[in-house]
Motif scaffolding. Structure first.
Motif, mmCIF file in Angstrom:
data_model
loop_
_atom_site.group_PDB
_atom_site.id
_atom_site.type_symbol
_atom_site.label_atom_id
_atom_site.label_comp_id
_atom_site.label_asym_id
_atom_site.label_seq_id
_atom_site.Cartn_x
_atom_site.Cartn_y
_atom_site.Cartn_z
ATOM 1 N N THR A 76 -13.461 -3.533 3.080
ATOM 2 C CA THR A 76 -12.139 -3.895 2.571
ATOM 3 C C THR A 76 -12.049 -5.395 2.283
ATOM 4 O O THR A 76 -11.135 -5.836 1.580
ATOM 5 C CB THR A 76 -11.041 -3.509 3.576
ATOM 6 O OG1 THR A 76 -11.340 -4.096 4.858
ATOM 7 C CG2 THR A 76 -10.961 -1.996 3.731
ATOM 8 N N ALA A 81 -14.639 -8.747 -2.316
ATOM 9 C CA ALA A 81 -13.885 -9.191 -3.498
ATOM 10 C C ALA A 81 -14.887 -9.696 -4.528
ATOM 11 O O ALA A 81 -15.163 -10.888 -4.609
ATOM 12 C CB ALA A 81 -12.884 -10.272 -3.123
ATOM 13 N N ASP A 114 -4.181 0.104 -8.480
ATOM 14 C CA ASP A 114 -4.291 -1.128 -7.707
ATOM 15 C C ASP A 114 -3.957 -2.279 -8.654
ATOM 16 O O ASP A 114 -4.792 -2.685 -9.456
ATOM 17 C CB ASP A 114 -5.702 -1.270 -7.139
ATOM 18 C CG ASP A 114 -5.856 -2.528 -6.303
ATOM 19 O OD1 ASP A 114 -4.854 -2.958 -5.704
ATOM 20 O OD2 ASP A 114 -6.978 -3.071 -6.253
ATOM 21 N N GLY A 167 -6.141 -5.736 -9.680
ATOM 22 C CA GLY A 167 -7.241 -5.714 -8.727
ATOM 23 C C GLY A 167 -8.486 -6.464 -9.156
ATOM 24 O O GLY A 167 -9.253 -6.931 -8.317
ATOM 25 N N CYS A 168 -8.729 -6.575 -10.466
ATOM 26 C CA CYS A 168 -9.922 -7.272 -10.950
ATOM 27 C C CYS A 168 -9.716 -8.779 -10.863
ATOM 28 O O CYS A 168 -8.757 -9.325 -11.433
ATOM 29 C CB CYS A 168 -10.233 -6.871 -12.393
ATOM 30 S SG CYS A 168 -11.719 -7.668 -13.064
ATOM 31 N N SER A 209 -5.689 -3.963 -13.880
ATOM 32 C CA SER A 209 -5.522 -3.044 -12.762
ATOM 33 C C SER A 209 -6.541 -1.917 -12.823
ATOM 34 O O SER A 209 -7.135 -1.648 -13.870
ATOM 35 C CB SER A 209 -4.096 -2.468 -12.767
ATOM 36 O OG SER A 209 -3.139 -3.504 -12.763
ATOM 37 N N THR A 210 -6.740 -1.253 -11.695
ATOM 38 C CA THR A 210 -7.638 -0.099 -11.620
ATOM 39 C C THR A 210 -6.824 1.170 -11.444
ATOM 40 O O THR A 210 -5.979 1.249 -10.548
ATOM 41 C CB THR A 210 -8.615 -0.235 -10.450
ATOM 42 O OG1 THR A 210 -9.427 -1.399 -10.639
ATOM 43 C CG2 THR A 210 -9.520 0.990 -10.343
ATOM 44 N N SER A 240 -11.923 6.951 -11.832
ATOM 45 C CA SER A 240 -11.593 5.603 -11.378
ATOM 46 C C SER A 240 -12.025 4.669 -12.496
ATOM 47 O O SER A 240 -13.211 4.594 -12.807
ATOM 48 C CB SER A 240 -12.332 5.269 -10.081
ATOM 49 O OG SER A 240 -12.121 3.918 -9.712
ATOM 50 N N ASP A 244 -5.589 7.259 -3.915
ATOM 51 C CA ASP A 244 -5.791 5.896 -3.417
ATOM 52 C C ASP A 244 -7.269 5.589 -3.206
ATOM 53 O O ASP A 244 -7.704 4.441 -3.327
ATOM 54 C CB ASP A 244 -5.025 5.722 -2.098
ATOM 55 C CG ASP A 244 -4.833 4.256 -1.726
ATOM 56 O OD1 ASP A 244 -4.621 3.443 -2.646
ATOM 57 O OD2 ASP A 244 -4.905 3.930 -0.530
ATOM 58 N N THR A 296 -9.032 3.668 -6.116
ATOM 59 C CA THR A 296 -8.499 2.405 -6.627
ATOM 60 C C THR A 296 -8.897 1.176 -5.841
ATOM 61 O O THR A 296 -8.820 0.060 -6.364
ATOM 62 C CB THR A 296 -6.955 2.449 -6.680
ATOM 63 O OG1 THR A 296 -6.443 2.579 -5.331
ATOM 64 C CG2 THR A 296 -6.469 3.623 -7.518
ATOM 65 N N LYS A 297 -9.337 1.329 -4.593
ATOM 66 C CA LYS A 297 -9.630 0.152 -3.769
ATOM 67 C C LYS A 297 -10.483 0.535 -2.571
ATOM 68 O O LYS A 297 -10.539 1.719 -2.197
ATOM 69 C CB LYS A 297 -8.325 -0.483 -3.284
ATOM 70 C CG LYS A 297 -7.513 0.434 -2.371
ATOM 71 C CD LYS A 297 -6.246 -0.215 -1.861
ATOM 72 C CE LYS A 297 -5.171 -0.262 -2.906
ATOM 73 N NZ LYS A 297 -4.625 1.091 -3.211
#
Length: 352
Positions: free
Chosen positions: A100, A103, A189, A192-193, A199-200, A216, A305, A308-309
């Motif tokens: 998590t 990045a 998300d 997110g990028c 977004s994703t 995804s 979910d 997406t992340k």
């Protein structure tokens, strides 16, 4: 011939149905009548030089295990083969495909790695996502950096292989007792990028408790708000199974953003969202036509979910299980299947 999938063929005769799926020179077929299936096999053997392999167990790298309770589809052999190919067979297992705290960005100051090897690893993993939805997000994220891979990107890919070491025999479970009620989940998300702040989107569709499709992908345009990101993610989720003769009225589409639902339902709010690309507003059109029914679902029950992340271990394994990913092990699978269907019954009751 199917209207969506041109390699899918169906024949109805006397209340029975024959389904044929073709991929180059490989054919998978089955039906509701043994006589109809046998007749098709005999006719094909007369017309073409071909070999009948019997009950489906292996096709295009997919392993299939059938039982009266349902069918497992997995890639355990392929998983072990690629672990060996990239010298990851003795690596330390990891419980999730991505931390998590990960990045990823362009990492322009990082050390460059072999581009050919990196692309080879990504390609091998992409084929594995045919059945392993649990690595879909992580693989798609790493695939964005194939043009100029760095050490940090390769480490992220190796983390996915270490997760595969931990779960080589996880399988998609298709229950024979699952209902044919279609429902979809959609999530996003926002921004997110880290490179372009796009977004994703994550989406999935289920027939009863059975997962039939998922995706995804990074959105094509930058969303200016969470509402816009969720609205765009939900747009392509209204799908049908018309090729199989299944017709649906209002298909439940579960979204965890009340504001995105309001944009689709309320024409007053529509005036505030003119900047959203016109191709995404067909979600509202489908709602007005009665093709879909937009339903709010609490964040904890948003199955999409996982696409997406990166998630913590507990949330990741829970969503993975609710999407029908099980271990290929005889009796234990039946017990786990019962737990999943129980969870779905509770969720459906909550929605009602």
């Amino acid at each position: 011939m199917g209207s969506v999938d041109k390699t899918l063929f169906l024949l109805s005769r006397g209340g029975d149905t024959l389904i044929v799926q073709i991929y180059v020179d490989d054919i998978i077929f089955g039906g509701s009548s043994h006589a109809l299936v046998s007749s098709f096999a005999e006719q094909m053997s007369r017309e073409f030089e071909m070999s009948l392999m019997g009950e489906l167990q292996f096709c295009l790298g997919l392993q299939i295990k059938q039982s009266p309770e349902g069918t497992f589809v997995h890639q355990a052999k392929y998983t072990k083969d690629i672990l060996k190919k990239f010298n990851m067979g003795d690596s330390k297992p990891m419980t999730t495909p991505m931390s998590t705290n990960t990045a990823l960005d362009a990492d322009e100051d990082g050390e460059a790695v072999d581009q050919k090897e990196f692309r080879w690893m990504i390609g091998s993993l992409l084929y594995l996502t045919v059945t392993k939805l649990d690595i879909q997000f992580a693989v798609c994220l790493c695939a964005r950096y194939q043009a100029s891979p760095r050490t940090s990107h390769r480490q992220a890919v190796k983390r996915i292989f270490r997760y595969l070491k931990f779960t080589p025999e996880l399988s998609l479970w298709y229950s024979s007792g699952s209902s044919l009620s279609l429902r979809g989940f959609s999530d996003a998300d926002h921004a997110g990028c880290r490179i372009d702040r796009k977004s994703t989107s994550g989406t999935c569709q289920l027939l009863g408790t059975t997962l039939v499709s998922w995706s995804s992908r990074k959105q094509a345009s930058v969303a200016l708000s969470t509402t816009e990101a969720e609205y765009i993610a939900a747009a392509p989720s209204s799908s049908t199974l018309s090729d199989f003769g299944l017709k649906y009225g209002r298909i439940p589409l579960l979204v965890d953003s009340t504001s995105a639902i309001s944009v689709a339902k309320n024409p007053v709010l529509h005036s505030r969202t003119k900047h959203i690309d016109v191709r995404f507003h067909f979600l509202r059109d489908h709602y007005e036509k009665g093709d879909i029914d937009l339903i709010h679902v609490v964040f904890a029950n948003q199955l999409a979910d996982i696409f997406t992340k990166p998630l913590e271990f507990d949330a990741f394994t829970r969503l993975r299980g609710e999407l029908g990913v099980l271990q290929v092990e005889g009796v234990d699978n039946v017990l786990i299947k019962g737990e999943i269907e129980s969870q779905w019954t509770s969720l459906i009751a909550l929605l009602v």
